[in-house]
Design a protein around this motif. Structure first.
Motif, PDB file in Angstrom:
ATOM      1  N   THR A   3       0.839  -1.204   0.000  1.00  0.00           N
ATOM      2  CA  THR A   3       0.000   0.000   0.000  1.00  0.00           C
ATOM      3  C   THR A   3       0.867   1.244   0.000  1.00  0.00           C
ATOM      4  O   THR A   3       0.620   2.195  -0.744  1.00  0.00           O
ATOM      5  CB  THR A   3      -0.929   0.012   1.237  1.00  0.00           C
ATOM      6  OG1 THR A   3      -1.669  -1.197   1.262  1.00  0.00           O
ATOM      7  CG2 THR A   3      -1.869   1.179   1.212  1.00  0.00           C
TER       8      THR A   3
ATOM      9  N   LYS B 191      -7.090   3.281  -7.936  1.00  0.00           N
ATOM     10  CA  LYS B 191      -7.922   2.079  -7.792  1.00  0.00           C
ATOM     11  C   LYS B 191      -7.149   0.966  -7.090  1.00  0.00           C
ATOM     12  O   LYS B 191      -7.670   0.290  -6.210  1.00  0.00           O
ATOM     13  CB  LYS B 191      -8.389   1.585  -9.168  1.00  0.00           C
ATOM     14  CG  LYS B 191      -9.399   2.476  -9.845  1.00  0.00           C
ATOM     15  CD  LYS B 191      -9.738   1.916 -11.221  1.00  0.00           C
ATOM     16  CE  LYS B 191     -10.572   2.859 -12.031  1.00  0.00           C
ATOM     17  NZ  LYS B 191     -10.790   2.370 -13.399  1.00  0.00           N
TER      18      LYS B 191
ATOM     19  N   SER C 240      -6.724   1.800  -3.436  1.00  0.00           N
ATOM     20  CA  SER C 240      -8.001   1.605  -2.734  1.00  0.00           C
ATOM     21  C   SER C 240      -8.268   0.124  -2.487  1.00  0.00           C
ATOM     22  O   SER C 240      -8.675  -0.279  -1.399  1.00  0.00           O
ATOM     23  CB  SER C 240      -9.130   2.219  -3.554  1.00  0.00           C
ATOM     24  OG  SER C 240     -10.367   1.954  -2.978  1.00  0.00           O
ATOM     25  N   PHE C 241      -8.001  -0.702  -3.493  1.00  0.00           N
ATOM     26  CA  PHE C 241      -8.243  -2.140  -3.363  1.00  0.00           C
ATOM     27  C   PHE C 241      -7.327  -2.757  -2.311  1.00  0.00           C
ATOM     28  O   PHE C 241      -7.764  -3.506  -1.442  1.00  0.00           O
ATOM     29  CB  PHE C 241      -8.034  -2.823  -4.727  1.00  0.00           C
ATOM     30  CG  PHE C 241      -8.185  -4.315  -4.670  1.00  0.00           C
ATOM     31  CD1 PHE C 241      -9.439  -4.880  -4.547  1.00  0.00           C
ATOM     32  CD2 PHE C 241      -7.076  -5.146  -4.724  1.00  0.00           C
ATOM     33  CE1 PHE C 241      -9.593  -6.260  -4.489  1.00  0.00           C
ATOM     34  CE2 PHE C 241      -7.220  -6.517  -4.661  1.00  0.00           C
ATOM     35  CZ  PHE C 241      -8.482  -7.075  -4.540  1.00  0.00           C
TER      36      PHE C 241
END
Length: 198
Positions: free
Chosen positions: A7, A74, A77-78
């Motif tokens: 992340t 995206k 976020s995932f």
């Protein structure tokens, strides 16, 4: 690499792409002003075509970088959602390979032996379809009432399927089986005659 460090890596990449996007948009604005000035000074200058093409390419690159930024958002976020759902005691499903596992190895390519094509061997006779089995035997019995050995005749597989009770989907396979075995001979445009198997 754990999901939380992934992340952070994606977040850093997104930040770098965002910065590149801002700088590209600024450069695009400056370049568009150059194109406008050049067009005002001499709209018929052949060099203006190159300026305009470069400006369009730069605009496309800027759009691409913007799309990359959206995709990274995206992904971030995932992964963030996965990290939030991950139990504290979760263990990684796959362990990373140790450096010794990454040593080069010799690869041996095994060549497949070519398959021998089966040679159809005629069995039975046109007048004795009893040696045939299933739908092929049923079809042959019916075709003996319709076909002659010396003359081709057109047959309708749909009609024969209805008359014999053979499923229409099995008709083609049955006709092929009879043809390969020599019980019937295919002629032009859906015509057949009895073969001379014996």
């Amino acid at each position: 690499m754990s999901l939380s460090s992934a992340t952070i890596s994606v977040q850093k990449a997104g930040s770098a792409v965002f910065q590149a996007d801002v700088e590209l948009k600024s450069a695009l604005k400056d370049y568009s002003e150059q194109v406008i000035v050049a067009m005002r000074q001499n709209p018929f200058n052949i060099g203006n075509d190159a300026l305009f093409e470069n400006w369009k390419s730069l605009a496309r690159f800027s759009q691409t970088v913007s799309q990359i930024e959206l995709e990274l958002k995206k992904v971030h976020s995932f992964i963030s959602a996965l990290v939030a759902d991950e139990p504290l005691s979760a263990k990684p499903v796959l362990a990373l390979a140790t450096p010794t596992d990454l040593a080069p190895t010799d690869v041996v390519v095994k060549r497949k032996k070519p398959k021998a094509m089966p040679v159809p061997t005629p069995s039975g006779t046109a007048s004795n379809p009893a040696e045939l089995k299933g739908n092929a035997a049923k079809l042959m019995q019916h075709l003996e009432t319709l076909l002659e050995p010396d003359e081709f005749a057109a047959i309708s597989q749909t009609n024969i399927a209805t008359l014999t009770g053979i499923p229409l989907g099995s008709m083609t396979a049955s006709v092929k089986r009879l043809t390969e075995a020599g019980h019937i001979v295919a002629g032009p445009a859906g015509t057949f005659k009895l073969g001379r198997v014996g």
